[in-house]
Scaffold this motif. Structure first.
Motif, PDB file in Angstrom:
ATOM      1  N   LEU A  25      15.293  44.467 -74.537  1.00  0.00           N
ATOM      2  CA  LEU A  25      14.212  44.891 -74.453  1.00  0.00           C
ATOM      3  C   LEU A  25      13.625  45.596 -76.269  1.00  0.00           C
ATOM      4  O   LEU A  25      14.396  46.368 -76.158  1.00  0.00           O
ATOM      5  CB  LEU A  25      13.593  45.739 -73.605  1.00  0.00           C
ATOM      6  CG  LEU A  25      11.982  46.363 -73.838  1.00  0.00           C
ATOM      7  CD1 LEU A  25      11.375  46.923 -72.747  1.00  0.00           C
ATOM      8  CD2 LEU A  25      12.482  47.549 -75.068  1.00  0.00           C
ATOM      9  N   TYR A  26      13.303  44.695 -76.850  1.00  0.00           N
ATOM     10  CA  TYR A  26      13.749  45.399 -78.535  1.00  0.00           C
ATOM     11  C   TYR A  26      11.970  46.402 -78.870  1.00  0.00           C
ATOM     12  O   TYR A  26      11.026  45.565 -78.342  1.00  0.00           O
ATOM     13  CB  TYR A  26      13.817  44.148 -79.290  1.00  0.00           C
ATOM     14  CG  TYR A  26      13.723  44.643 -81.159  1.00  0.00           C
ATOM     15  CD1 TYR A  26      15.363  45.548 -81.386  1.00  0.00           C
ATOM     16  CD2 TYR A  26      12.978  45.441 -81.473  1.00  0.00           C
ATOM     17  CE1 TYR A  26      15.607  45.273 -82.557  1.00  0.00           C
ATOM     18  CE2 TYR A  26      12.986  45.631 -82.897  1.00  0.00           C
ATOM     19  CZ  TYR A  26      14.005  45.525 -83.165  1.00  0.00           C
ATOM     20  OH  TYR A  26      14.884  46.531 -84.421  1.00  0.00           O
ATOM     21  N   ALA A  27      11.816  47.819 -79.445  1.00  0.00           N
ATOM     22  CA  ALA A  27      10.970  48.144 -79.465  1.00  0.00           C
ATOM     23  C   ALA A  27      10.535  48.678 -81.097  1.00  0.00           C
ATOM     24  O   ALA A  27      11.737  49.139 -81.512  1.00  0.00           O
ATOM     25  CB  ALA A  27      10.225  49.620 -79.418  1.00  0.00           C
ATOM     26  N   CYS A  28       9.580  48.139 -81.541  1.00  0.00           N
ATOM     27  CA  CYS A  28      10.197  48.637 -82.953  1.00  0.00           C
ATOM     28  C   CYS A  28       9.755  50.183 -83.268  1.00  0.00           C
ATOM     29  O   CYS A  28       9.114  50.999 -82.052  1.00  0.00           O
ATOM     30  CB  CYS A  28       9.377  48.244 -84.268  1.00  0.00           C
ATOM     31  SG  CYS A  28       8.259  46.399 -83.938  1.00  0.00           S
ATOM     32  N   GLY A  29      10.636  51.112 -84.562  1.00  0.00           N
ATOM     33  CA  GLY A  29      10.587  52.525 -83.996  1.00  0.00           C
ATOM     34  C   GLY A  29      10.113  53.045 -85.049  1.00  0.00           C
ATOM     35  O   GLY A  29       9.842  51.949 -85.930  1.00  0.00           O
ATOM     36  N   GLU A 210      15.012  43.185 -90.996  1.00  0.00           N
ATOM     37  CA  GLU A 210      15.690  44.538 -89.278  1.00  0.00           C
ATOM     38  C   GLU A 210      15.527  44.072 -88.934  1.00  0.00           C
ATOM     39  O   GLU A 210      16.244  43.750 -88.056  1.00  0.00           O
ATOM     40  CB  GLU A 210      14.990  45.524 -90.496  1.00  0.00           C
ATOM     41  CG  GLU A 210      15.157  46.906 -89.938  1.00  0.00           C
ATOM     42  CD  GLU A 210      14.300  48.000 -90.334  1.00  0.00           C
ATOM     43  OE1 GLU A 210      14.133  49.389 -89.368  1.00  0.00           O
ATOM     44  OE2 GLU A 210      13.471  48.371 -91.368  1.00  0.00           O
ATOM     45  N   CYS A 211      13.831  43.592 -88.307  1.00  0.00           N
ATOM     46  CA  CYS A 211      13.868  43.745 -86.970  1.00  0.00           C
ATOM     47  C   CYS A 211      14.504  42.669 -85.983  1.00  0.00           C
ATOM     48  O   CYS A 211      14.749  42.912 -85.250  1.00  0.00           O
ATOM     49  CB  CYS A 211      12.854  43.570 -86.304  1.00  0.00           C
ATOM     50  SG  CYS A 211      12.342  46.067 -86.493  1.00  0.00           S
ATOM     51  N   SER A 212      13.689  41.225 -86.807  1.00  0.00           N
ATOM     52  CA  SER A 212      14.828  40.263 -86.367  1.00  0.00           C
ATOM     53  C   SER A 212      16.512  40.691 -86.183  1.00  0.00           C
ATOM     54  O   SER A 212      16.598  40.200 -85.105  1.00  0.00           O
ATOM     55  CB  SER A 212      15.017  38.818 -87.219  1.00  0.00           C
ATOM     56  OG  SER A 212      13.040  39.116 -87.538  1.00  0.00           O
ATOM     57  N   PRO A 235       1.104  41.330 -89.815  1.00  0.00           N
ATOM     58  CA  PRO A 235       1.709  40.786 -90.200  1.00  0.00           C
ATOM     59  C   PRO A 235       3.287  40.935 -89.380  1.00  0.00           C
ATOM     60  O   PRO A 235       4.008  39.850 -89.228  1.00  0.00           O
ATOM     61  CB  PRO A 235       2.552  40.815 -91.924  1.00  0.00           C
ATOM     62  CG  PRO A 235       2.307  41.926 -92.177  1.00  0.00           C
ATOM     63  CD  PRO A 235       0.927  42.926 -91.138  1.00  0.00           C
ATOM     64  N   HIS A 236       3.787  41.960 -89.195  1.00  0.00           N
ATOM     65  CA  HIS A 236       5.696  42.651 -89.306  1.00  0.00           C
ATOM     66  C   HIS A 236       5.187  41.218 -87.684  1.00  0.00           C
ATOM     67  O   HIS A 236       6.782  40.910 -87.685  1.00  0.00           O
ATOM     68  CB  HIS A 236       5.375  43.985 -88.663  1.00  0.00           C
ATOM     69  CG  HIS A 236       6.583  44.368 -88.164  1.00  0.00           C
ATOM     70  ND1 HIS A 236       7.543  44.066 -89.269  1.00  0.00           N
ATOM     71  CD2 HIS A 236       7.514  44.730 -86.931  1.00  0.00           C
ATOM     72  CE1 HIS A 236       9.253  44.461 -88.820  1.00  0.00           C
ATOM     73  NE2 HIS A 236       8.243  45.184 -87.571  1.00  0.00           N
ATOM     74  N   HIS A 237       5.107  40.881 -86.366  1.00  0.00           N
ATOM     75  CA  HIS A 237       5.328  40.775 -85.780  1.00  0.00           C
ATOM     76  C   HIS A 237       5.273  38.932 -85.951  1.00  0.00           C
ATOM     77  O   HIS A 237       6.485  38.255 -85.427  1.00  0.00           O
ATOM     78  CB  HIS A 237       4.799  40.706 -83.770  1.00  0.00           C
ATOM     79  CG  HIS A 237       5.361  42.492 -84.053  1.00  0.00           C
ATOM     80  ND1 HIS A 237       4.918  42.996 -82.944  1.00  0.00           N
ATOM     81  CD2 HIS A 237       6.390  42.992 -84.670  1.00  0.00           C
ATOM     82  CE1 HIS A 237       5.912  44.021 -82.799  1.00  0.00           C
ATOM     83  NE2 HIS A 237       6.493  43.897 -83.455  1.00  0.00           N
ATOM     84  N   ASN A 239       5.776  37.659 -88.749  1.00  0.00           N
ATOM     85  CA  ASN A 239       6.651  37.404 -89.430  1.00  0.00           C
ATOM     86  C   ASN A 239       8.207  37.498 -89.165  1.00  0.00           C
ATOM     87  O   ASN A 239       8.899  36.434 -89.202  1.00  0.00           O
ATOM     88  CB  ASN A 239       6.849  38.029 -90.725  1.00  0.00           C
ATOM     89  CG  ASN A 239       5.516  37.608 -91.784  1.00  0.00           C
ATOM     90  OD1 ASN A 239       5.173  36.923 -91.503  1.00  0.00           O
ATOM     91  ND2 ASN A 239       5.667  38.850 -92.885  1.00  0.00           N
ATOM     92  N   GLU A 240       8.048  38.289 -87.726  1.00  0.00           N
ATOM     93  CA  GLU A 240       9.809  37.965 -87.222  1.00  0.00           C
ATOM     94  C   GLU A 240       9.799  36.781 -86.592  1.00  0.00           C
ATOM     95  O   GLU A 240      11.023  36.217 -86.453  1.00  0.00           O
ATOM     96  CB  GLU A 240       9.285  39.618 -85.841  1.00  0.00           C
ATOM     97  CG  GLU A 240       9.499  40.670 -86.155  1.00  0.00           C
ATOM     98  CD  GLU A 240      10.137  41.804 -85.582  1.00  0.00           C
ATOM     99  OE1 GLU A 240      10.619  41.587 -84.222  1.00  0.00           O
ATOM    100  OE2 GLU A 240       9.536  42.983 -85.094  1.00  0.00           O
ATOM    101  N   ILE A 241       8.875  36.818 -85.677  1.00  0.00           N
ATOM    102  CA  ILE A 241       8.902  35.351 -85.138  1.00  0.00           C
ATOM    103  C   ILE A 241       9.512  34.564 -86.712  1.00  0.00           C
ATOM    104  O   ILE A 241      10.321  33.594 -85.972  1.00  0.00           O
ATOM    105  CB  ILE A 241       6.938  35.061 -84.103  1.00  0.00           C
ATOM    106  CG1 ILE A 241       7.454  35.571 -83.177  1.00  0.00           C
ATOM    107  CG2 ILE A 241       7.894  33.801 -83.751  1.00  0.00           C
ATOM    108  CD1 ILE A 241       5.974  35.460 -83.123  1.00  0.00           C
TER     109      ILE A 241
HETATM  110 ZN    ZN Z   1       9.349  45.940 -86.123  1.00  0.00          ZN
END
Ligand code: ZN
Ligand code: AMP
Length: 464
Positions: A25-29, A210-212, A235-237, A239-241
């Motif tokens: 599980l990854y959660a944006c902090g 950073e998150c990816s 856009p964050h998620h 863009n992560e995808i």
């Molecule tokens: Zn994030």
């Protein structure tokens, strides 16, 4: 068996992890440029509840939460305060961890910091350039969204023909749906900004990369669950995808989980709107931290929670009642005979499980606990709860609390609270403030506490 709403498919789905018995599980902090507000904390608390639920269900959980310690806001904050970026972000990282502890949010498995993973981010950017998904422009590197056909699948945005190579219009990492465009993976730094060396000159990472990078580094190319509040869908998620899947050729996340916002008078609580409370604000007004935790749990995660001070006062009352009940259950003597409560307790446990299994309905699960309290309370007052019944209730509460984290409390704290309120009422009466005195009496009455004024002064007892 958990069913959970997946933003990607827009359906509640049965949850099955990639590997049996293990959940990644990854959660944006937090972006550590200020103290968190309680909206941020609601989202962090949601991850905690999800992890506690999964652990109670028998899974091993590897949950990672990143600390964003380099971005426009942290750089500006450090410059304004005349300290280094590291000194500045360290201060707010500490506040963040303190707030988690105060709210009984259990630590994640790992809290990687962006600035400690620059090399891995550069590797990922390099891969994207080599695979033709990214290009350099004036020392910055942009992701070419036209190179990735799946762009928009999470948020539903549709990039138009002009979206590609539209990087010049906005340099910010956060932007609106109307501004679909290529986004920065790596940003050239201004001379007075902190920077790291790269094949494209001195710069710093964009927020999304950073998150990816850290998700892949610690959890693998495909992870089970990814959490962040709804504002991060675009856009964050998105863009992560795009950057993760373009780089690895694999599905990045199997279940996207997006809790709704905490709002104040219809508006999202946010720093930029100035309509925010921090945990410290509320503790300064003498609210119990667990009452704040409880209040943040009163709405289902996919509903907005309207934060009010009245709501918080109600949480405080609800907890006082619950803790008082738990204390009296504890005080039932070991040899006391009483009624068999197994039917009630089992029904409460079944409801508790069913509510959580259904898209993590925490308010429903709390209702199972409070419902049992309401059933058992009159029996307890009538002396009909024996040692065995008390043990059953206590066991269920302990079990439920491994998820809820609201029942455990310091013994005696309730009597002290009641005594303090009664003393305040006496002062109010002496000062002729009868409205306040009556208010306190009513408040206590709502908690089942009756004040009696005797010749020796006020006494209190519990309503039966
Ligand atoms: Zn994030
Ligand atoms: P930030 O520190 O701004 O990067 O935000 C940290 C987390 O809090 C992110 O998951 C945000 O989506 C979330 N968040 C921001 N504002 C709110 C709010 N009003 N209610 C709930 N979550 C929020």
């Amino acid at each position: 068996m958990l069913t959970i709403f997946n933003t990607m498919t827009r359906h509640k789905e049965q949850f099955e992890p990639l590997q049996q018995g293990l959940v990644t599980l990854y959660a944006c902090g937090p972006t550590v440029y200020d103290v968190p507000h309680i909206g941020n904390l609601r989202t962090f608390l949601f991850s905690d509840l999800l992890v506690r639920y999964l652990e109670r269900a028998g899974y091993e959980v590897r949950n990672v939460m990143n600390i964003t310690d380099v971005d426009d806001k942290t750089i500006r904050g450090a410059q304004n305060d005349g300290v280094t970026l590291g000194e500045y972000t360290q201060r707010y990282t500490r506040y963040f961890f303190e707030d988690l502890e105060t709210l009984r949010i259990r630590p994640a498995w790992k809290y990687p910091r962006a600035t400690e993973h620059i090399d891995q981010m550069l590797d990922l950017v390099q891969t994207l350039v080599e695979k033709g998904h990214a290009y350099e422009h004036e020392g910055s590197v942009y992701f070419d969204i036209s190179s990735y056909p799946g762009y928009g699948k999470l948020s539903g945005v549709v990039p138009d023909e002009q979206a590609s190579r539209q990087f010049g219009r906005l340099e910010n990492d956060e932007y609106e749906r109307e501004d679909v465009r290529d986004f920065a993976l790596w940003k050239a730094s201004a001379p007075d900004e902190p920077s790291w060396d790269s094949p494209w000159g001195p710069g710093r990472p964009g927020w999304h990369i950073e998150c990816s990078t850290m998700a892949i580094e610690y959890l693998g190319e495909t992870i089970d669950m990814h959490v962040g509040a709804v504002d991060l869908i675009f856009p964050h998620h998105e863009n992560e995808i795009a950057q993760s899947e373009a780089a690895t050729g694999r599905e990045f996340v199997r279940y996207w989980i997006h809790p709704e916002h905490l709002i104040v008078e219809g508006e999202k609580m946010s720093k930029s709107k100035g309509n925010f409370f921090t945990l410290r604000d509320l503790l300064g007004q003498d609210y119990d931290p667990i009452a704040i935790r409880h209040q943040l749990m009163t709405a289902h995660y996919r509903r907005q929670l309207n934060f009010t001070v009245e709501g918080l006062a109600q949480s405080q009352q609800a907890l006082t009642r619950l803790w008082d009940f738990a204390d009296r259950v504890d005080e039932v003597p070991d040899d006391a005979a009483g009624e068999d409560l197994s039917g009630q307790v089992e029904a409460a446990r079944e409801r508790f499980d069913a509510e959580l299994d259904d898209d993590l309905n925490v308010p429903g699960a709390m209702a199972a606990v409070f419902g049992l309290m309401r059933q058992v309370n009159p029996l307890l007052a009538a002396g009909r709860v024996g040692a065995e019944g008390a043990r059953q209730v206590r066991d269920f509460f302990e079990d439920a609390d491994t998820v809820l984290g609201i029942i455990e409390h310091e013994k005696g704290s309730i009597d002290e609270e009641i005594d303090a309120l009664i003393a305040e009422r006496e002062q109010a009466r002496e000062a002729g403030d009868y409205d306040r005195a009556d208010e306190i009496r009513d408040e206590l009455l709502a908690q089942g506490i009756i004040i009696e004024d005797t010749a020796q002064g006020p006494r209190w007892r519990r309503a039966e």
